[in-house]
Design an enzyme around this catalytic site. Structure first.
Site, PDB file in Angstrom:
ATOM      1  N   MET A  26       0.473  -0.995   0.065  1.00 42.46           N
ATOM      2  CA  MET A  26      -0.365   0.285  -0.118  1.00 42.46           C
ATOM      3  C   MET A  26       0.949   1.185  -0.276  1.00 42.46           C
ATOM      4  O   MET A  26       0.153   2.589   0.772  1.00 42.46           O
ATOM      5  CB  MET A  26      -0.976   0.246   1.079  1.00 42.46           C
ATOM      6  CG  MET A  26      -1.851  -1.631   0.907  1.00 42.46           C
ATOM      7  SD  MET A  26      -3.449  -1.201   1.445  1.00 42.46           S
ATOM      8  CE  MET A  26      -2.566  -0.272   3.617  1.00 42.46           C
ATOM      9  N   GLY A  27       1.774   1.457  -0.225  1.00 40.50           N
ATOM     10  CA  GLY A  27       2.639   2.198  -0.088  1.00 40.50           C
ATOM     11  C   GLY A  27       3.772   2.913   1.105  1.00 40.50           C
ATOM     12  O   GLY A  27       3.467   1.564   1.775  1.00 40.50           O
ATOM     13  N   LEU A  29       6.660   3.014   1.782  1.00 39.82           N
ATOM     14  CA  LEU A  29       7.898   1.905   1.342  1.00 39.82           C
ATOM     15  C   LEU A  29       8.661   1.702   2.958  1.00 39.82           C
ATOM     16  O   LEU A  29       9.290   3.117   3.289  1.00 39.82           O
ATOM     17  CB  LEU A  29       8.157   1.760   0.618  1.00 39.82           C
ATOM     18  CG  LEU A  29       7.114   1.588  -0.959  1.00 39.82           C
ATOM     19  CD1 LEU A  29       7.512   1.285  -1.909  1.00 39.82           C
ATOM     20  CD2 LEU A  29       5.989   0.335  -0.646  1.00 39.82           C
ATOM     21  N   HIS A  30       9.062   1.143   3.067  1.00 39.93           N
ATOM     22  CA  HIS A  30      10.705   1.228   4.099  1.00 39.93           C
ATOM     23  C   HIS A  30      11.404  -0.287   3.691  1.00 39.93           C
ATOM     24  O   HIS A  30      10.694  -0.862   3.213  1.00 39.93           O
ATOM     25  CB  HIS A  30       9.869   1.221   5.739  1.00 39.93           C
ATOM     26  CG  HIS A  30       8.798  -0.379   6.036  1.00 39.93           C
ATOM     27  ND1 HIS A  30       9.144  -1.360   6.062  1.00 39.93           N
ATOM     28  CD2 HIS A  30       7.212   0.367   6.497  1.00 39.93           C
ATOM     29  CE1 HIS A  30       8.173  -2.209   6.145  1.00 39.93           C
ATOM     30  NE2 HIS A  30       7.058  -1.093   6.208  1.00 39.93           N
ATOM     31  N   HIS A  33       9.617  -3.327   3.027  1.00 43.30           N
ATOM     32  CA  HIS A  33       9.396  -3.813   1.385  1.00 43.30           C
ATOM     33  C   HIS A  33      10.833  -3.730   0.307  1.00 43.30           C
ATOM     34  O   HIS A  33      10.405  -5.160  -0.101  1.00 43.30           O
ATOM     35  CB  HIS A  33       8.768  -2.334   1.466  1.00 43.30           C
ATOM     36  CG  HIS A  33       7.102  -2.121   1.968  1.00 43.30           C
ATOM     37  ND1 HIS A  33       6.719  -1.182   3.250  1.00 43.30           N
ATOM     38  CD2 HIS A  33       6.199  -2.846   1.932  1.00 43.30           C
ATOM     39  CE1 HIS A  33       6.125  -1.167   3.027  1.00 43.30           C
ATOM     40  NE2 HIS A  33       5.415  -1.899   2.659  1.00 43.30           N
ATOM     41  N   GLN A  57     -10.341  -2.305   2.781  1.00 40.41           N
ATOM     42  CA  GLN A  57      -9.892  -3.330   3.869  1.00 40.41           C
ATOM     43  C   GLN A  57      -9.287  -1.983   4.969  1.00 40.41           C
ATOM     44  O   GLN A  57      -9.362  -2.341   6.425  1.00 40.41           O
ATOM     45  CB  GLN A  57      -8.285  -4.060   4.012  1.00 40.41           C
ATOM     46  CG  GLN A  57      -7.086  -2.895   3.843  1.00 40.41           C
ATOM     47  CD  GLN A  57      -6.078  -4.012   3.071  1.00 40.41           C
ATOM     48  OE1 GLN A  57      -5.779  -3.938   1.595  1.00 40.41           O
ATOM     49  NE2 GLN A  57      -4.895  -3.497   3.146  1.00 40.41           N
ATOM     50  N   GLY A 143       4.927 -10.036   3.805  1.00 37.25           N
ATOM     51  CA  GLY A 143       5.954 -10.051   5.020  1.00 37.25           C
ATOM     52  C   GLY A 143       5.272 -10.570   5.721  1.00 37.25           C
ATOM     53  O   GLY A 143       4.044 -10.568   5.344  1.00 37.25           O
ATOM     54  N   SER A 181       6.976  -0.962  10.032  1.00 37.32           N
ATOM     55  CA  SER A 181       5.215  -0.627   9.748  1.00 37.32           C
ATOM     56  C   SER A 181       5.491   0.970   9.015  1.00 37.32           C
ATOM     57  O   SER A 181       6.003   1.796   9.682  1.00 37.32           O
ATOM     58  CB  SER A 181       4.361  -0.888  10.588  1.00 37.32           C
ATOM     59  OG  SER A 181       2.781  -0.321  10.727  1.00 37.32           O
ATOM     60  N   SER A 182       5.189   0.638   8.483  1.00 43.87           N
ATOM     61  CA  SER A 182       4.043   2.494   7.621  1.00 43.87           C
ATOM     62  C   SER A 182       3.480   3.022   8.426  1.00 43.87           C
ATOM     63  O   SER A 182       3.228   4.043   8.541  1.00 43.87           O
ATOM     64  CB  SER A 182       3.008   2.296   6.180  1.00 43.87           C
ATOM     65  OG  SER A 182       3.687   1.179   5.409  1.00 43.87           O
TER      66      SER A 182
END
Ligand code: PAF
EC number: 6.3.2.1
Length: 299
Positions: A26-27, A29-30, A33, A57, A143, A181-182
């Site tokens: 879902m973008g 990104l870290h 990802h 979701q 992940g 986590s984003s």
């Protein structure tokens, strides 16, 4: 690297002969990802990363609107990780109208995150099924931080006969132990320090499991091992994590959503004499951010 929506993807996909790997995101990104993309690279000839914040979701009171969307930075990270095609469809392309037909996650989607976020996994599986259909990957990498999502995607692949290999990569942690986590971007510095009770709880559980393994086997009738209670080692492991979280909750650092030791295959509670693969599932709210983490354990 190409970037596009459904039309560009279809054109690109029709020209590809090699094995295609997909990393759905879902973008925001870290490096967790990027580790998924690097793994997809080693498993396939071509890598597609999808970036789509999926409204299906998110609950009505959740963070769909605020969810971070740093698209330029995300594209740079995809490029660095060797992605060939970034599938970044518009909302109206993915959902021209509210979908009537959806994937239903079933019983395993109604517990834990699914109980805290009703309908969440139906939304996840619906969009993942759409991504699988559109991209037709040979392999997909997820992940394991979102472990319940992973278990459900695995089940959907089996139940709906997707011919796709599923690979799960272990949780990637920051130096302080917090799972990447984003949503960590929502944490203020002091909330971040409070959130560390979560990895501490997992460490406490791992220690009890390790000590328990080194002593007597727990008996079906409630034998004790490694300081475990009459309910056996699984209950002692769960209690160690819960104790850490409860003291953080008493300090006002977090609110516990759940902390449960379950069988990995079914997400059902582990019986006292359980042997096999288990998961300790933890979720808590810290400063308004909903955080999840887990620990795989063998008994
Ligand atoms: O894990 C995520 O980021 C999302 O749930 C996914 C799999 C991309 C579906 O929107």
């Amino acid at each position: 690297m190409e970037v596009g929506g459904i039309q560009a993807l279809r054109r690109w996909r029709a020209e590809q002969l090699g094995r295609v790997g997909l990393v759905p995101t879902m973008g925001a990104l870290h490096s967790g990802h990027q580790a998924l993309m690097t793994r997809a690279r080693t498993e396939s000839d071509l890598v597609v990363a999808s970036i789509f914040v999926n409204p299906l979701q998110f609950g009505a009171d959740e963070d769909f609107v605020q969810y971070p969307r740093p698209i330029e930075e995300d594209l740079k990270k995809c490029e660095e990780a060797g992605v060939d095609f970034v599938f970044a469809p518009a909302l109206a392309e993915m959902y021209p109208s509210a979908p009537e037909v959806r994937v239903v996650a079933g019983r395993m989607g109604a517990v834990f995150e699914g109980a805290a976020r009703p309908g969440h996994f139906d939304g996840v599986l619906t969009v993942v099924a759409k991504l699988f259909t559109l991209i037709a990957p040979d392999v997909t990498v997820f992940g394991l931080k979102d472990i319940q999502q992973f278990v459900l995607v695995k089940r959907m692949i089996a139940d709906l006969n997707f011919d796709i290999e599923l690979i799960g990569l272990p949780v990637v942690r920051d130096a302080d132990g917090l799972a990447m986590s984003s949503r960590n971007s929502y944490l203020a510095a002091d909330d971040r320090a409070r959130a560390l009770a979560i990895p501490r709880a997992l460490d406490a559980a791992a220690e009890v499991a390790e000590r328990g393994r080194g002593t007597a086997e727990p008996s079906a009738g409630g034998g004790s091992s490694g300081g475990s209670t009459g309910a056996g080692l699984p209950a002692a492991v769960e209690a160690a994590a819960l104790a850490e979280l409860e003291s953080a909750a008493e300090r006002g650092d977090l609110e516990i959503i759940y902390c449960s030791l379950v069988e990995a295959a079914t997400l059902q509670p582990c019986p006292p004499d359980f042997t096999g693969s288990a998961l300790l599932l933890v979720s808590a709210t810290v400063g308004g951010a909903h955080l999840i983490d887990n620990l795989p354990l063998e008994f």
